[in-house]
Scaffold this motif. Structure first.
Motif, short mmCIF file in Angstrom:
data_model
loop_
_atom_site.label_atom_id
_atom_site.label_comp_id
_atom_site.label_asym_id
_atom_site.label_seq_id
_atom_site.Cartn_x
_atom_site.Cartn_y
_atom_site.Cartn_z
N LEU A 163 -1.44 -4.80 -12.56
CA LEU A 163 -0.90 -5.16 -11.12
C LEU A 163 0.08 -3.97 -10.77
O LEU A 163 -0.12 -3.58 -9.67
CB LEU A 163 -0.25 -6.55 -11.11
CG LEU A 163 -1.11 -7.45 -11.03
CD1 LEU A 163 -0.35 -8.68 -10.89
CD2 LEU A 163 -2.12 -7.52 -9.61
N THR A 164 0.91 -3.48 -11.37
CA THR A 164 1.82 -2.61 -11.20
C THR A 164 1.31 -1.34 -11.03
O THR A 164 1.67 -0.47 -10.32
CB THR A 164 3.07 -2.47 -12.10
OG1 THR A 164 2.59 -2.42 -13.47
CG2 THR A 164 3.90 -3.68 -11.94
N ASN A 165 0.07 -0.90 -11.71
CA ASN A 165 -0.64 0.39 -11.67
C ASN A 165 -1.78 0.18 -10.68
O ASN A 165 -2.69 0.99 -10.46
CB ASN A 165 -1.04 0.91 -12.88
CG ASN A 165 -0.08 1.23 -13.75
OD1 ASN A 165 0.36 2.49 -13.76
ND2 ASN A 165 0.67 0.33 -14.53
N LYS A 166 -1.98 -0.88 -9.86
CA LYS A 166 -3.11 -1.08 -9.11
C LYS A 166 -3.30 -0.18 -7.94
O LYS A 166 -4.67 0.30 -7.57
CB LYS A 166 -2.98 -2.48 -8.33
CG LYS A 166 -4.37 -2.98 -7.76
CD LYS A 166 -4.08 -4.14 -7.12
CE LYS A 166 -5.21 -4.71 -6.18
NZ LYS A 166 -4.98 -6.05 -5.59
N ALA A 167 -2.09 0.61 -7.64
CA ALA A 167 -2.25 1.67 -6.43
C ALA A 167 -1.24 2.53 -6.92
O ALA A 167 -0.20 1.94 -7.66
CB ALA A 167 -2.00 0.98 -5.17
N SER A 168 -1.07 3.72 -6.45
CA SER A 168 -0.06 4.65 -6.71
C SER A 168 1.39 4.18 -6.26
O SER A 168 2.30 4.36 -6.91
CB SER A 168 -0.34 6.09 -6.13
OG SER A 168 0.53 7.00 -6.29
N VAL A 169 1.46 3.54 -5.23
CA VAL A 169 2.70 2.97 -4.64
C VAL A 169 2.33 1.47 -4.55
O VAL A 169 1.16 1.12 -3.60
CB VAL A 169 3.22 3.34 -3.34
CG1 VAL A 169 4.47 2.73 -2.94
CG2 VAL A 169 3.13 4.97 -3.58
N TYR B 156 0.40 2.70 0.67
CA TYR B 156 0.59 1.82 -0.48
C TYR B 156 0.10 0.33 -0.36
O TYR B 156 -0.75 -0.02 0.76
CB TYR B 156 2.04 1.45 -0.15
CG TYR B 156 2.67 0.69 1.04
CD1 TYR B 156 2.78 -0.66 0.98
CD2 TYR B 156 2.91 1.27 2.15
CE1 TYR B 156 3.29 -1.27 2.16
CE2 TYR B 156 3.20 0.95 3.52
CZ TYR B 156 3.29 -0.82 3.46
OH TYR B 156 3.76 -1.34 4.56
N GLU B 157 0.13 -0.38 -1.45
CA GLU B 157 -0.69 -1.66 -1.52
C GLU B 157 0.64 -2.81 -1.84
O GLU B 157 1.49 -2.51 -2.31
CB GLU B 157 -1.47 -1.83 -2.71
CG GLU B 157 -2.74 -1.12 -2.71
CD GLU B 157 -3.86 -1.23 -1.23
OE1 GLU B 157 -3.69 -2.52 -1.13
OE2 GLU B 157 -4.35 -0.37 -0.60
N THR B 158 0.15 -4.08 -1.28
CA THR B 158 1.29 -4.97 -1.56
C THR B 158 0.67 -6.33 -2.25
O THR B 158 -0.53 -6.44 -2.57
CB THR B 158 2.06 -5.66 -0.12
OG1 THR B 158 0.54 -6.19 0.41
CG2 THR B 158 2.38 -4.61 0.67
N PHE B 159 1.70 -6.91 -2.99
CA PHE B 159 1.17 -7.85 -3.68
C PHE B 159 2.23 -9.07 -3.30
O PHE B 159 3.45 -9.04 -3.49
CB PHE B 159 1.29 -8.10 -5.23
CG PHE B 159 0.89 -9.09 -6.10
CD1 PHE B 159 -0.51 -9.23 -6.56
CD2 PHE B 159 1.52 -10.16 -6.34
CE1 PHE B 159 -0.86 -10.28 -7.19
CE2 PHE B 159 1.18 -11.29 -6.87
CZ PHE B 159 0.07 -11.21 -7.49
N ASP B 160 1.51 -10.43 -2.83
CA ASP B 160 2.20 -11.30 -2.36
C ASP B 160 2.92 -12.37 -3.54
O ASP B 160 1.79 -13.17 -4.07
CB ASP B 160 1.82 -12.30 -1.36
CG ASP B 160 2.58 -13.45 -0.68
OD1 ASP B 160 3.68 -13.58 -1.29
OD2 ASP B 160 1.92 -14.08 0.21
N ILE B 161 4.41 -12.37 -3.86
CA ILE B 161 4.64 -13.02 -5.01
C ILE B 161 4.76 -14.63 -4.71
O ILE B 161 4.70 -15.45 -5.71
CB ILE B 161 5.89 -12.57 -5.61
CG1 ILE B 161 6.89 -12.33 -4.58
CG2 ILE B 161 5.78 -11.12 -6.14
CD1 ILE B 161 8.08 -13.31 -4.69
#
Length: 334
Positions: free
Chosen positions: A241-247, A277-282
């Motif tokens: 997940l932390t490497n899913k996108a460059s940012v 950048y990409e986001t992840f909704d925690i």
């Protein structure tokens, strides 16, 4: 004295601490309490506060409460408030209903229904029963493994639910859950739907496996691991997940709708840089929400990662922007 009590009941009460909230639940147990979880930065909350002020005049017997969600996080966490505005309805110190979002007509309808009835129950003829059956089918199929329990996996509200969660976690079983305290209609309806009178209840692929005793038997016979789907190891998942996108930004909400003030501020900063950048909704994944804190040794959100490495939270990002260092870091130059 009596006039003052009526006047107090006809105004929106503002609560500023968890202790104050719990005391209010106890003192006004027999009243209907409508609690608005709000945030000062969300314009839709201000609109719904106006609606609630109007409802206090129409329903002086109902106690309307305002609670700033981010200012009293322990209460927001307990009742799984993931966005604002959210309204919770309490009677006899128990949550009986919920409304997510700024829906004035629906809020008015729910207040009218609960204020005029002694308990929470669906009204109407046969159609609501059919609707409930459909809804229960969807809920039991909502994930490959679904646990209907009292409370949440993070905060079980009965010993049997706590034991069930411990067994599933011990076997690294991937499951989603539904808090039956959050919906009285589901709580009562599922007993009939599944012909199983108690909770917790575990479903796999929409089929009832059973309650705690059955799960204990399956564990003892080594069958549990073959019936329930396994979760990928959390550390491997977080690395992906932390490497899913460059940012990558881990936040409350997403690019389109921040669900806390800190997340909204960091979005504004990132958007001003022009960097993709990409986001992840925690809020959508409790395992990631809790696991990432330990993985990164960073206790709060939002969290910003560049090429899988933690940059920091809002304060760090603000400092980097002020120092002119943010853009090179986001581009991977530093």
């Amino acid at each position: 004295m009596a006039a003052g009590a009526v006047e107090a009941a006809a105004a929106v009460v503002e609560v500023g601490s968890a202790g104050q909230f719990e005391e209010l639940l106890r003192l006004r147990a027999k009243s209907l309490l409508v609690v608005h979880f709000w945030a000062p930065w969300a314009p839709q909350c201000a609109q719904m506060n106006d609606v609630m002020a109007e409802l206090t005049r129409e329903h002086p017997q109902v106690l309307f409460v305002k609670l700033e969600a981010e200012a009293v996080p322990e209460v927001s966490e307990k009742y799984e408030i993931s966005s604002v505005p959210t309204f919770l309805f309490f009677k006899n110190s128990q949550k009986i209903d919920r409304l997510d979002g700024a829906h004035a007509p629906e809020l008015t309808k729910k207040v009218q229904r609960h204020a005029s009835s002694g308990s929470f129950s669906p009204s109407g003829g046969e159609h609501p029963k059919e609707d409930l059956s459909l809804r229960l089918k969807k809920l039991t199929h909502a994930a490959p493994c679904m646990l209907f329990m009292k409370g949440t996996p993070q905060e079980p509200r009965c010993g049997f639910s706590k034991q069930m969660v411990e067994i599933l976690n011990k076997h690294n079983i991937q499951f989603s859950s539904f808090d039956i305290f959050s919906d009285e209609e589901v709580r009562q309806g599922l007993k009939t739907y599944s012909n199983w009178p108690t909770y917790p209840q575990l479903y796999v692929s929409g089929e009832l496996i059973g309650g705690l005793d059955i799960i204990k038997e399956l564990e003892a016979s080594k069958e549990l691991d073959t019936i329930c789907p396994k979760a990928p190891k959390l550390e491997e998942r977080l690395k992906v997940l932390t490497n899913k996108a460059s940012v990558m930004l881990f936040m409350k909400g997403n690019k389109q709708e921040a669900k806390c003030g800190f997340s909204r501020q960091i979005l504004e900063i990132l958007n001003s840089t022009g960097i993709e950048y990409e986001t992840f909704d925690i809020l959508e994944d409790e395992e990631v929400r809790q696991g990432l804190k330990a993985y990164s040794n960073w206790p709060t959100y939002p969290q910003l990662y560049v090429k899988g490495e933690l940059v920091g939270g809002l304060d760090i990002v603000k400092e980097l922007k002020e120092n002119g260092e943010l853009l090179p870091i986001l581009k991977g130059e530093n």
